[in-house]
Design an enzyme around this catalytic site. Structure first.
Site, PDB file in Angstrom:
ATOM      1  CE  LYS A 164       4.952  -3.071 -44.760  1.00  0.00           C
ATOM      2  NZ  LYS A 164       5.716  -3.494 -43.592  1.00  0.00           N
ATOM      3  CB  CYS A 198       6.052 -12.838 -28.506  1.00  0.00           C
ATOM      4  SG  CYS A 198       4.343 -12.923 -29.093  1.00  0.00           S
ATOM      5  CB  ALA A 214       0.180 -15.048 -39.547  1.00  0.00           C
ATOM      6  CB  SER A 215       3.011  -9.884 -39.579  1.00  0.00           C
ATOM      7  OG  SER A 215       2.032  -9.296 -38.769  1.00  0.00           O
ATOM      8  CG  HIS A 239      -2.803 -12.962 -33.918  1.00  0.00           C
ATOM      9  ND1 HIS A 239      -1.664 -13.624 -34.339  1.00  0.00           N
ATOM     10  CD2 HIS A 239      -3.052 -12.035 -34.871  1.00  0.00           C
ATOM     11  CE1 HIS A 239      -1.239 -13.102 -35.486  1.00  0.00           C
ATOM     12  NE2 HIS A 239      -2.075 -12.152 -35.835  1.00  0.00           N
ATOM     13  CB  CYS A 264     -32.423 -19.140 -46.543  1.00  0.00           C
ATOM     14  SG  CYS A 264     -30.634 -19.083 -46.253  1.00  0.00           S
TER      15      CYS A 264
END
Lengths: 346, 346
Positions: free
Chosen positions: A22, A39, A158-159, A164, A194
């Site tokens: 970037k 998309c 989320a981009s 997904h 545990c």
């Protein structure tokens, strides 16, 4: 080429993901709700992703064509790259090549669906894909850990808005997991049990932090919740590695995850959230002290200066209050309401 | 009453800040740019905050009236509360009362100013207030650590836009600092030297990550930067505790902080950021292995599922590239431009 660099003081690693590089004017990354045929995760756009690794698809359909209902592809801008195998480099600082795997699990052909709205069959198919990719990678050299996660909403990272999840497999045991192994190993040394199994017994005894329960899993807001409405989903029976989950438990998991997510999205009006798998690293899948689980982290608060400086997180919502809201949310009634408004639109 | 709760696995503490309690419909917290006489930090509104703890003010003016240029008040909704002194409670889980101090340092009477725009005298006065509060609290029982930090912009956690920083003093050594003490102590055991002092030598040798430098401080983008344009400001001479800084170094610090912040805000177009002090805890102020510093963390990326699951942060901007942008930013030229546009408005 992505690099893993170690902080010489804390010994923590960061990924310097040069492929995703970037410049100052490239920020901030915002969620792109790309639609109208653009998309890359939509049906018909299979050529906009790298070739698929696997898919659940109708018999007779070709890879990278329509006919799938869950599809796994390599991430186009991977944070880690499987082709790297150079040696680590140390002068004063230590770095190594960012060798690893970065995949995207496309959870539905339907751009506008989401985990709370999918059919229960679809949710099972998503978790089947999680398990398949997990099993395929957990013992592959030089990988040490397989992190599956989901970012929902741009504030949660989320981009793309098409449903997904993602998988990043790392060549080292991540610090969060190393810390969990240390804590649970110490407890096992002390008590011969545990710690997560004991946590489940304690939660079942106290009840105040339970959100949902089924035969195989408990969904609860943890005692030291970092986030408002943070919810963990944990198998009731001892199981260290995620690769060991059988079809019966997978159905159970799908059911409780969807119910919990419906409660969270319904109570909080579709908040951004992350879902994060915590499971045993390669070689630890039969230990008596670790126990895989999912963490759902609604992102309603901001991690600010105090948290970055100290590592102590401030959470304004007691988990007992959050769990009460979640328990009282009526999935059936709200599903009916949701179904009716959906029919009105379509 | 705020509680400190410990995660039984990781041993990390969270603050359950019941005073700041949020119901589902109270989210999200957005930055309120309260103006028009309603900002509690503005001159004339001194009665909208709890009574002041200290202020730098014109001679002859009364506390909690106008005439101040820096003013410190208790946080109205404290994350930790000094009045608590109950014992810790352990059943299966461990919790203790959230005993501590939470203060707000109002950095200017001018609602619209900011760290990059203040006069250099004003910046010095802010750091004088930081030092005064730090010195007042670092050795007070039962406090173990004093965290001073600044959140700039709502994405970085600021809930009010009037320039301010905050101080939270904790009854325990925070995990981030404990980790730094461990790493630096090990290094000292190995090499007999302060790791941060060696880091400064390394940075001065390599030069590629330096942003600014003056006689007493180095401002650089660390080798394992977690954030794009992350910048650390570190004294060039060994100094563990922030309480030890003298007036000369304080001037030097003010100068380099303002210059660095101007470069960051100028290069990145006023990004949200946090500034976080890292300094020796109570009782550690003369150790040979620790070294206080400031971390400036621009908040341009999102900490998402992968980061929360693993503790490994993905940073798309190599620190060498960031440092080059910062070095090339011309403070003088841009200050002139800024001054001209300011004159046009006023």
């Amino acid at each position: 080429m992505p690099e893993l660099r170690q902080d010489p003081v804390t010994k923590k690693w960061v990924v310097i993901a040069i492929e995703r590089s970037k410049r100052p004017f490239d920020f901030p990354v915002r969620q792109e709700n790309i639609k109208g045929g653009n998309c890359p995760f939509c049906v018909g756009n299979e050529d906009k992703t790298p070739p698929e690794i696997m898919a659940f698809r109708e018999e007779g359909t070709e890879p990278d064509t329509p006919g799938w209902w869950v599809r796994v592809v390599p991430n186009k801008f991977p944070a880690l790259d499987p082709k790297l195998n150079e040696a680590p480099e140390q002068n004063f600082y230590l770095k190594m090549p960012g060798a690893g795997v970065h995949e995207v699990l496309i959870e539905s052909p339907d751009h506008d669906s989401s985990l709370d709205k999918h059919s229960s069959h679809q949710v099972r198919e998503i978790f089947k894909a999680w398990r398949a990719r997990y099993q395929a990678l957990i013992n592959r050299e030089p990988l040490k850990y397989v992190q599956i996660f989901k970012n929902e909403g741009s504030i949660a990272g989320a981009s793309l808005s098409h449903p997904h999840s993602q998988l990043i497999a790392t060549p080292l045991v991540p610090p969060v997991i190393a810390e969990e192994l240390k804590g649970t190993q110490e407890y096992y040394g002390d008590k011969g049990k545990c710690l997560y199994c004991d946590m489940i017994s304690q939660e079942l005894r106290e009840k105040a932090r339970i959100a949902v329960e089924n035969d195989d899993f408990l969904s609860f807001c943890p005692f030291a919740s970092r986030f408002p409405f943070e919810t963990w989903i944990m198998p009731k029976w001892h199981q260290p590695g995620f690769e060991m989950i059988d079809d019966g438990m997978l159905s159970s998991l799908s059911e409780i995850v969807q119910k919990t997510v419906q409660k969270i999205t319904g109570t909080l009006n579709n908040p951004p959230y992350n879902i994060v798998l915590h499971a045993a690293p390669a070689g630890y899948n039969d230990v008596a002290f670790y126990h895989w689980h999912l963490e759902i982290l609604p992102r309603l608060t901001i991690v600010a200066g105090f948290e970055w400086g100290t590592g102590i997180i401030i959470n304004p919502t007691p988990p007992e209050a959050a769990a009460e809201y979640l328990r009282n949310y009526d999935n059936e009634k709200n599903a009916e309401k949701e179904r009716l408004s959906w029919q009105q639109i379509h």
